[in-house]
Motif scaffolding. Structure first.
Motif, PDB file in Angstrom:
ATOM      1  N   VAL A 131      46.381  33.745  32.660  1.00 41.53           N
ATOM      2  CA  VAL A 131      47.824  33.653  33.548  1.00 41.53           C
ATOM      3  C   VAL A 131      47.361  33.618  34.983  1.00 41.53           C
ATOM      4  O   VAL A 131      47.738  32.694  35.809  1.00 41.53           O
ATOM      5  CB  VAL A 131      48.723  34.594  33.177  1.00 41.53           C
ATOM      6  CG1 VAL A 131      49.921  34.276  34.134  1.00 41.53           C
ATOM      7  CG2 VAL A 131      49.219  34.196  31.755  1.00 41.53           C
ATOM      8  N   LEU A 132      46.638  34.538  35.584  1.00 41.98           N
ATOM      9  CA  LEU A 132      46.266  34.911  36.879  1.00 41.98           C
ATOM     10  C   LEU A 132      45.425  33.718  37.370  1.00 41.98           C
ATOM     11  O   LEU A 132      45.420  33.360  38.297  1.00 41.98           O
ATOM     12  CB  LEU A 132      45.422  35.972  36.964  1.00 41.98           C
ATOM     13  CG  LEU A 132      46.284  37.520  37.093  1.00 41.98           C
ATOM     14  CD1 LEU A 132      45.386  38.654  36.787  1.00 41.98           C
ATOM     15  CD2 LEU A 132      47.127  37.405  38.142  1.00 41.98           C
ATOM     16  N   THR A 133      44.217  33.054  36.367  1.00 47.63           N
ATOM     17  CA  THR A 133      43.294  32.223  36.657  1.00 47.63           C
ATOM     18  C   THR A 133      44.343  30.755  36.883  1.00 47.63           C
ATOM     19  O   THR A 133      44.028  30.023  37.805  1.00 47.63           O
ATOM     20  CB  THR A 133      42.440  31.818  35.634  1.00 47.63           C
ATOM     21  OG1 THR A 133      41.723  33.051  35.492  1.00 47.63           O
ATOM     22  CG2 THR A 133      41.395  30.783  35.989  1.00 47.63           C
ATOM     23  N   VAL A 134      45.257  30.484  35.874  1.00 49.05           N
ATOM     24  CA  VAL A 134      45.930  29.281  36.069  1.00 49.05           C
ATOM     25  C   VAL A 134      46.849  29.302  37.196  1.00 49.05           C
ATOM     26  O   VAL A 134      46.805  28.476  38.104  1.00 49.05           O
ATOM     27  CB  VAL A 134      46.750  28.896  34.783  1.00 49.05           C
ATOM     28  CG1 VAL A 134      47.634  28.241  34.973  1.00 49.05           C
ATOM     29  CG2 VAL A 134      45.803  28.891  33.693  1.00 49.05           C
ATOM     30  N   ALA A 135      47.311  30.508  37.617  1.00 53.70           N
ATOM     31  CA  ALA A 135      48.284  30.675  38.853  1.00 53.70           C
ATOM     32  C   ALA A 135      47.325  30.478  39.975  1.00 53.70           C
ATOM     33  O   ALA A 135      47.839  29.714  40.916  1.00 53.70           O
ATOM     34  CB  ALA A 135      49.112  31.883  38.972  1.00 53.70           C
ATOM     35  N   GLY A 136      46.310  30.867  39.930  1.00 55.16           N
ATOM     36  CA  GLY A 136      45.527  30.676  41.164  1.00 55.16           C
ATOM     37  C   GLY A 136      45.033  29.415  41.504  1.00 55.16           C
ATOM     38  O   GLY A 136      44.923  28.934  42.602  1.00 55.16           O
ATOM     39  N   GLY A 137      44.657  28.844  40.122  1.00 53.91           N
ATOM     40  CA  GLY A 137      44.154  27.238  40.274  1.00 53.91           C
ATOM     41  C   GLY A 137      45.582  26.328  40.854  1.00 53.91           C
ATOM     42  O   GLY A 137      45.161  25.504  41.675  1.00 53.91           O
ATOM     43  N   ILE A 138      46.696  26.582  40.423  1.00 55.30           N
ATOM     44  CA  ILE A 138      47.837  25.838  40.907  1.00 55.30           C
ATOM     45  C   ILE A 138      48.112  25.985  42.419  1.00 55.30           C
ATOM     46  O   ILE A 138      48.329  25.004  43.258  1.00 55.30           O
ATOM     47  CB  ILE A 138      49.268  26.309  40.008  1.00 55.30           C
ATOM     48  CG1 ILE A 138      49.026  25.746  38.618  1.00 55.30           C
ATOM     49  CG2 ILE A 138      50.367  25.769  40.712  1.00 55.30           C
ATOM     50  CD1 ILE A 138      50.062  26.437  37.685  1.00 55.30           C
ATOM     51  N   VAL A 139      47.989  27.280  42.794  1.00 56.98           N
ATOM     52  CA  VAL A 139      48.002  27.655  44.348  1.00 56.98           C
ATOM     53  C   VAL A 139      47.030  26.855  45.276  1.00 56.98           C
ATOM     54  O   VAL A 139      46.995  26.633  46.164  1.00 56.98           O
ATOM     55  CB  VAL A 139      48.322  29.157  44.715  1.00 56.98           C
ATOM     56  CG1 VAL A 139      48.121  29.329  46.110  1.00 56.98           C
ATOM     57  CG2 VAL A 139      49.481  29.422  43.956  1.00 56.98           C
ATOM     58  N   ALA A 140      45.765  26.906  44.343  1.00 59.95           N
ATOM     59  CA  ALA A 140      44.473  26.682  45.355  1.00 59.95           C
ATOM     60  C   ALA A 140      44.483  25.189  45.509  1.00 59.95           C
ATOM     61  O   ALA A 140      44.034  24.785  46.468  1.00 59.95           O
ATOM     62  CB  ALA A 140      43.209  27.069  44.550  1.00 59.95           C
ATOM     63  N   ALA A 182      35.150  31.754  35.936  1.00 63.33           N
ATOM     64  CA  ALA A 182      35.668  32.869  36.293  1.00 63.33           C
ATOM     65  C   ALA A 182      36.653  33.636  35.253  1.00 63.33           C
ATOM     66  O   ALA A 182      36.469  34.762  35.215  1.00 63.33           O
ATOM     67  CB  ALA A 182      36.476  32.530  37.431  1.00 63.33           C
ATOM     68  N   LEU A 183      37.178  32.834  34.580  1.00 60.43           N
ATOM     69  CA  LEU A 183      38.132  33.503  33.439  1.00 60.43           C
ATOM     70  C   LEU A 183      37.531  34.060  32.601  1.00 60.43           C
ATOM     71  O   LEU A 183      37.461  35.468  32.163  1.00 60.43           O
ATOM     72  CB  LEU A 183      39.021  32.463  32.725  1.00 60.43           C
ATOM     73  CG  LEU A 183      39.771  32.924  31.627  1.00 60.43           C
ATOM     74  CD1 LEU A 183      40.739  34.113  31.820  1.00 60.43           C
ATOM     75  CD2 LEU A 183      40.690  31.856  31.057  1.00 60.43           C
ATOM     76  N   LEU A 184      36.187  33.485  32.154  1.00 62.05           N
ATOM     77  CA  LEU A 184      35.360  34.168  31.065  1.00 62.05           C
ATOM     78  C   LEU A 184      34.854  35.355  31.543  1.00 62.05           C
ATOM     79  O   LEU A 184      34.331  36.612  30.748  1.00 62.05           O
ATOM     80  CB  LEU A 184      34.450  33.032  30.656  1.00 62.05           C
ATOM     81  CG  LEU A 184      35.183  31.876  29.698  1.00 62.05           C
ATOM     82  CD1 LEU A 184      33.859  30.952  29.411  1.00 62.05           C
ATOM     83  CD2 LEU A 184      35.736  32.365  28.450  1.00 62.05           C
ATOM     84  N   THR A 185      34.341  35.111  32.846  1.00 60.72           N
ATOM     85  CA  THR A 185      33.479  36.296  33.442  1.00 60.72           C
ATOM     86  C   THR A 185      34.293  37.474  33.673  1.00 60.72           C
ATOM     87  O   THR A 185      33.911  38.663  33.466  1.00 60.72           O
ATOM     88  CB  THR A 185      32.813  35.853  34.821  1.00 60.72           C
ATOM     89  OG1 THR A 185      31.990  34.722  34.435  1.00 60.72           O
ATOM     90  CG2 THR A 185      31.796  36.994  35.223  1.00 60.72           C
ATOM     91  N   LEU A 186      35.588  37.389  34.240  1.00 66.70           N
ATOM     92  CA  LEU A 186      36.466  38.039  34.654  1.00 66.70           C
ATOM     93  C   LEU A 186      37.220  38.926  33.564  1.00 66.70           C
ATOM     94  O   LEU A 186      37.441  40.115  33.652  1.00 66.70           O
ATOM     95  CB  LEU A 186      37.340  37.828  35.767  1.00 66.70           C
ATOM     96  CG  LEU A 186      36.631  37.283  37.114  1.00 66.70           C
ATOM     97  CD1 LEU A 186      37.696  36.785  38.024  1.00 66.70           C
ATOM     98  CD2 LEU A 186      35.748  38.458  37.731  1.00 66.70           C
ATOM     99  N   GLY A 187      37.565  38.076  32.389  1.00 67.09           N
ATOM    100  CA  GLY A 187      38.189  38.424  31.523  1.00 67.09           C
ATOM    101  C   GLY A 187      37.725  39.179  30.476  1.00 67.09           C
ATOM    102  O   GLY A 187      38.169  39.978  29.825  1.00 67.09           O
ATOM    103  N   ILE A 188      36.331  38.858  30.270  1.00 65.35           N
ATOM    104  CA  ILE A 188      35.652  39.685  29.135  1.00 65.35           C
ATOM    105  C   ILE A 188      35.270  41.196  29.273  1.00 65.35           C
ATOM    106  O   ILE A 188      35.407  41.843  28.270  1.00 65.35           O
ATOM    107  CB  ILE A 188      34.244  38.934  28.926  1.00 65.35           C
ATOM    108  CG1 ILE A 188      33.500  39.225  27.469  1.00 65.35           C
ATOM    109  CG2 ILE A 188      33.243  39.048  30.068  1.00 65.35           C
ATOM    110  CD1 ILE A 188      34.431  38.828  26.270  1.00 65.35           C
ATOM    111  N   ILE A 189      34.962  41.583  30.512  1.00 60.23           N
ATOM    112  CA  ILE A 189      34.665  42.958  30.875  1.00 60.23           C
ATOM    113  C   ILE A 189      36.040  43.945  30.674  1.00 60.23           C
ATOM    114  O   ILE A 189      35.895  44.718  29.940  1.00 60.23           O
ATOM    115  CB  ILE A 189      34.014  43.207  32.230  1.00 60.23           C
ATOM    116  CG1 ILE A 189      32.737  42.220  32.236  1.00 60.23           C
ATOM    117  CG2 ILE A 189      33.990  44.463  32.541  1.00 60.23           C
ATOM    118  CD1 ILE A 189      32.134  42.120  33.618  1.00 60.23           C
TER     119      ILE A 189
END
Length: 199
Positions: A131-140, A182-189
């Motif tokens: 959700v954070l990734t999608v929201a960031g992409g929509i704003v970006a 970024a989602l895979l990298t940030l979400g997996i840890i």
């Protein structure tokens, strides 16, 4: 393509048919062909096409070098700076996500105690990251378009390649791919940390 400005300020291209002392040719290399071979072939074709033409020589170089010119080092430096900035942002966001999971240890432990599976907890954390990734992409994307227009407004008049700057086309899927990475990298840890909570 529409918008191509090469050579700079050229309004039209004409077939070679005069005997001007200098001429410019743009050609696409055949698979496996070299720039040196293209130069030799150009000299041969020019002599055959224009009888009596005296050519002292020709210089051949890749189209990208002709367009970008001596600003390539600056463009490389800017690209490296952008990648470093992206890396720093990803590390910062990853740290915030880890802190968020650590602060929710009690909540996640209660979920596990009430019957939530480890995969369910992991899925919850990954979903929040998505959700954070999608929201960031929509704003970006709108911000990126505005920044590109700002760059074009302040770009030097002879800066090469400004007609090729777009926030759509190829950069759009590339940006989406970076967001997924970024989602895979940030979400997996954080998800792996959350998996061990309450087990």
């Amino acid at each position: 393509p529409a918008g191509l400005d090469y050579p700079l300020s050229a309004e039209c291209w004409l077939p070679v048919g005069d005997t001007s002392p200098g001429m410019l040719a743009v050609a696409r290399l055949a698979p496996g062909a070299t720039v040196a071979a293209a130069r030799t072939e150009f000299l041969s074709l020019a002599r055959d096409a224009i009888p009596g033409l005296r050519l002292r020589g020709a210089t051949a170089r890749p189209f990208a070098d002709a367009v970008i010119g001596d600003v390539r080092p600056a463009l490389v430096a800017v690209a490296i700076a952008v990648l470093l900035l992206l890396f720093i942002a990803c590390v910062n966001v990853g740290g915030l996500l880890l802190l968020r999971v650590a602060a929710r240890t009690r909540e996640l432990s209660i979920r596990r105690a009430l019957g939530a599976t480890a995969s369910g907890v992991v899925g919850l954390v990954v979903l929040e990251s998505a959700v954070l990734t999608v929201a960031g992409g929509i704003v970006a994307f709108p911000v990126a378009r505005a920044l590109v227009q700002l760059l074009l407004a302040f770009a030097p008049p002879r800066m090469p390649g400004t007609d090729l700057l777009r926030s759509a086309g190829l950069p759009a899927p590339v940006a989406a791919g970076v967001a997924i990475l970024a989602l895979l990298t940030l979400g997996i840890i954080p998800a792996l940390v959350a998996r061990n909570i309450g087990s």
